[in-house]
Design an enzyme around this catalytic site. Structure first.
Site, PDB file in Angstrom:
ATOM      1  N   ASP A 134       2.192   9.465  -5.894  1.00 52.98           N
ATOM      2  CA  ASP A 134       2.942   8.334  -6.004  1.00 52.98           C
ATOM      3  C   ASP A 134       3.430   7.882  -7.362  1.00 52.98           C
ATOM      4  OD1 ASP A 134       2.960   8.198  -3.285  1.00 52.98           O
ATOM      5  OD2 ASP A 134       1.429   6.434  -3.173  1.00 52.98           O
ATOM      6  N   ARG A 187       2.943  -8.945  -2.869  1.00 49.88           N
ATOM      7  CA  ARG A 187       3.509  -9.293  -1.437  1.00 49.88           C
ATOM      8  C   ARG A 187       2.879 -10.627  -0.837  1.00 49.88           C
ATOM      9  NH1 ARG A 187       2.964  -2.896   1.381  1.00 49.88           N
ATOM     10  NH2 ARG A 187       4.609  -2.159   0.110  1.00 49.88           N
ATOM     11  N   ARG A 189      10.074   1.970   2.986  1.00 52.38           N
ATOM     12  CA  ARG A 189      10.749   1.238   3.755  1.00 52.38           C
ATOM     13  C   ARG A 189      12.251   0.799   3.466  1.00 52.38           C
ATOM     14  NH1 ARG A 189       6.535  -1.376   2.514  1.00 52.38           N
ATOM     15  NH2 ARG A 189       5.632  -2.054   4.734  1.00 52.38           N
TER      16      ARG A 189
HETATM   17  O1  LIG Z   1       4.083  -2.316  10.992  1.00 50.02           O
HETATM   18  C1  LIG Z   1       4.333  -1.459  10.158  1.00 50.02           C
HETATM   19  C2  LIG Z   1       3.820  -1.162   8.995  1.00 50.02           C
HETATM   20  C3  LIG Z   1       4.311  -0.313   8.229  1.00 50.02           C
HETATM   21  N1  LIG Z   1       5.516   0.287   8.585  1.00 50.02           N
HETATM   22  C4  LIG Z   1       5.905   1.431   7.647  1.00 50.02           C
HETATM   23  O2  LIG Z   1       5.025   2.490   7.069  1.00 50.02           O
HETATM   24  C5  LIG Z   1       5.289   2.782   5.663  1.00 50.02           C
HETATM   25  C6  LIG Z   1       3.981   2.293   5.163  1.00 50.02           C
HETATM   26  O3  LIG Z   1       4.009   0.879   4.749  1.00 50.02           O
HETATM   27  P1  LIG Z   1       2.612   0.317   3.609  1.00 50.02           P
HETATM   28  O4  LIG Z   1       1.495   0.553   4.364  1.00 50.02           O
HETATM   29  O5  LIG Z   1       3.185  -1.139   3.395  1.00 50.02           O
HETATM   30  O6  LIG Z   1       2.958   1.319   2.376  1.00 50.02           O
HETATM   31  P2  LIG Z   1       3.930   1.173   1.226  1.00 50.02           P
HETATM   32  O7  LIG Z   1       3.349   0.024   0.426  1.00 50.02           O
HETATM   33  O8  LIG Z   1       5.104   0.845   1.779  1.00 50.02           O
HETATM   34  O9  LIG Z   1       3.801   2.660   0.627  1.00 50.02           O
HETATM   35  C7  LIG Z   1       2.644   3.330   0.236  1.00 50.02           C
HETATM   36  O10 LIG Z   1       2.807   4.568   0.377  1.00 50.02           O
HETATM   37  C8  LIG Z   1       3.843   5.366  -0.104  1.00 50.02           C
HETATM   38  C9  LIG Z   1       3.662   6.747   0.346  1.00 50.02           C
HETATM   39  O11 LIG Z   1       2.572   7.211   0.101  1.00 50.02           O
HETATM   40  C10 LIG Z   1       4.148   5.120  -1.490  1.00 50.02           C
HETATM   41  O12 LIG Z   1       5.072   5.849  -1.994  1.00 50.02           O
HETATM   42  C11 LIG Z   1       4.026   3.598  -2.041  1.00 50.02           C
HETATM   43  O13 LIG Z   1       4.099   3.728  -3.460  1.00 50.02           O
HETATM   44  C12 LIG Z   1       2.831   3.269  -1.484  1.00 50.02           C
HETATM   45  O14 LIG Z   1       2.636   1.811  -2.005  1.00 50.02           O
HETATM   46  C13 LIG Z   1       6.523   1.967   5.292  1.00 50.02           C
HETATM   47  O15 LIG Z   1       7.608   2.815   5.441  1.00 50.02           O
HETATM   48  C14 LIG Z   1       6.536   0.819   6.596  1.00 50.02           C
HETATM   49  O16 LIG Z   1       7.872   0.481   6.547  1.00 50.02           O
HETATM   50  C15 LIG Z   1       6.128   0.284   9.906  1.00 50.02           C
HETATM   51  O17 LIG Z   1       7.037   0.842   9.969  1.00 50.02           O
HETATM   52  N2  LIG Z   1       5.422  -0.666  10.483  1.00 50.02           N
END
Ligand SMILES: O=c1ccn([C@@H]2O[C@H](COP(=O)(O)OP(=O)(O)O[C@H]3O[C@H](CO)[C@@H](O)[C@H](O)[C@H]3O)[C@@H](O)[C@H]2O)c(=O)[nH]1
Length: 383
Positions: free
Chosen positions: A129, A213, A274
């Protein structure tokens, strides 16, 4: 002592109300002036030949222009988590090991689509990442990364997750990916929940990959009629401490996000995948912080495509911005539609392929040597 909104002791109730009204009006006027300003400066970009994003390629390659990219520099760029690729006579080769195989597959999918149009080259692709070539320490390295801040030299490439290898959550056990399919299903959800029928709530679901967040989660706990923002589990979750001292919330699909008018995007470890999905809901995106970007972010403009939120915004600032959107519903809808039209129209799968082709063609011109096939590499073929 003067009566202010933060020092209420010397205020009569009426004073406080007047003071608050004055402050909020000043803020709203500031936001409205920012909208006017942005609208005056805005020029719609031209999608032909991925023209909306070309300036990012030029920006990222510029530091390497003067001296070119030597074989020694490529060797130096073999940082941990990065994979060596070669393109020789229209074929793609890679080291046998890739730290994240599905991420490599998500990258290779696009390179293989344009491989017969690419000259010979070798390149180092970081599948972690985090970007790898800091402007403040170490040498300037030609490492390809999906996301960075202005503090890095890394060359941006479109994330693997446009095809596969995105984060695996219980709803997407094989990993978020297939941007082409998400575009269709989220677009359908946006039609099911038109603006007038969306709930007037600010919404966020995701794990605590960044403490930036937290303020929105806390505001949601204090003002649930304004915000519904909750932490979900990720693979690193051990106890309620990891979800800011509350049990983890149930995950909600990206399509279900379309029920809400205001959707928050935050960075995670790096940029969060997202981001592009939220716009497809035709909801208003509140994009927090402007440091972490993917290749397409620069083409999207604050107050035109989304509401910009300072990364350190406290609960009060978050609340004021949400209230501003509620008070200016026509403007909120206009920005939401503009953001959606950009992502729908200008970030199609063919734009991703186009970007890869332009990026690699421009990059190859900077190599100061002719790469020859490294016998330790394996050929990667179209599936
Ligand atoms: O109820 C939920 C929770 C999460 N998501 C999706 O799941 C993904 C992951 O979400 P989250 O756990 O919040 O991780 P992020 O922080 O958005 O992403 C992490 O993971 C990515 C890929 O590994 C990295 O690029 C980012 O930097 C890292 O922070 C995202 O697209 C969200 O939109 C949903 O659709 N519904």
């Amino acid at each position: 002592q003067e009566c202010t909104i933060d020092s209420k002791e010397s205020c009569s109730e009426n004073d406080t109300h007047q003071k608050y009204k004055k402050e909020i009006n000043e803020k709203y006027n500031k936001y409205l002036a920012a909208v006017t300003n942005a609208e005056q400066e805005f020029v719609e970009c031209n999608r032909t030949n991925c023209g909306c994003f070309s300036n990012v390629i030029a920006r990222d390659l510029k530091p390497f222009q003067e001296k070119g990219i030597s074989h020694e520099l490529i060797n130096a760029a073999k940082v941990s988590g990065a994979t060596l690729y070669q393109i020789i006579k229209g074929r793609l080769y890679r080291e046998t090991d890739c730290m994240f195989p599905s991420r490599c597959a998500g990258i290779e999918h696009f390179i293989l689509k344009v491989i017969d149009k690419l000259p010979d080259m070798e390149l180092i692709i970081n599948t972690r990442d985090y970007p790898q070539s800091s402007k403040y320490y170490g040498n300037m390295l030609p490492v390809f990364s999906f996301s960075k801040t202005p503090e890095y030299f890394d060359i941006l490439y479109p994330a693997w997750s446009f095809w596969e290898g995105g984060p695996a959550i219980s709803l997407y056990p094989r990993g978020l990916g297939r941007w082409d399919q998400h575009r269709v299903t989220i677009n359908e959800a946006s039609e099911k929940y038109p603006w007038e029928e969306k709930e007037s709530l600010a919404f966020f679901r995701g794990s605590r990959t960044s403490s930036e967040r937290d303020n929105l989660i806390l505001l949601s706990r204090n003002e649930p009629s304004l915000v519904d923002a909750q932490y979900t589990k990720n693979q690193a979750w051990k106890s309620d401490k990891d979800t800011l001292d509350a049990p983890p919330a149930k995950e909600l699909s990206l399509e279900e996000h379309c029920k809400y008018k205001y959707l928050f995007n935050y960075r995670g470890v790096a940029a969060s995948f997202r981001h592009k999905h939220l716009f497809l809901c035709r909801s208003l995106v509140f994009h927090v912080g402007n440091e972490w970007t993917e290749f397409y972010y620069k083409a999207m403009k604050p107050w035109i495509h989304y509401i910009p939120v300072p990364k350190d915004a406290n609960q009060r600032e978050l609340k004021d911005l949400i209230l501003f959107a509620k008070e200016n519903d026509g403007l909120a809808k206009k920005i939401a539609n503009h953001g959606r039209d950009f992502i729908w129209g200008k970030l199609q799968l063919s734009d991703i392929t186009c970007y890869w082709k332009k990026l690699l063609s421009s990059y190859a011109k900077l190599l100061s040597y002719r790469p020859t096939l490294d016998k330790n590499l394996v050929e990667i073929k179209k599936k």
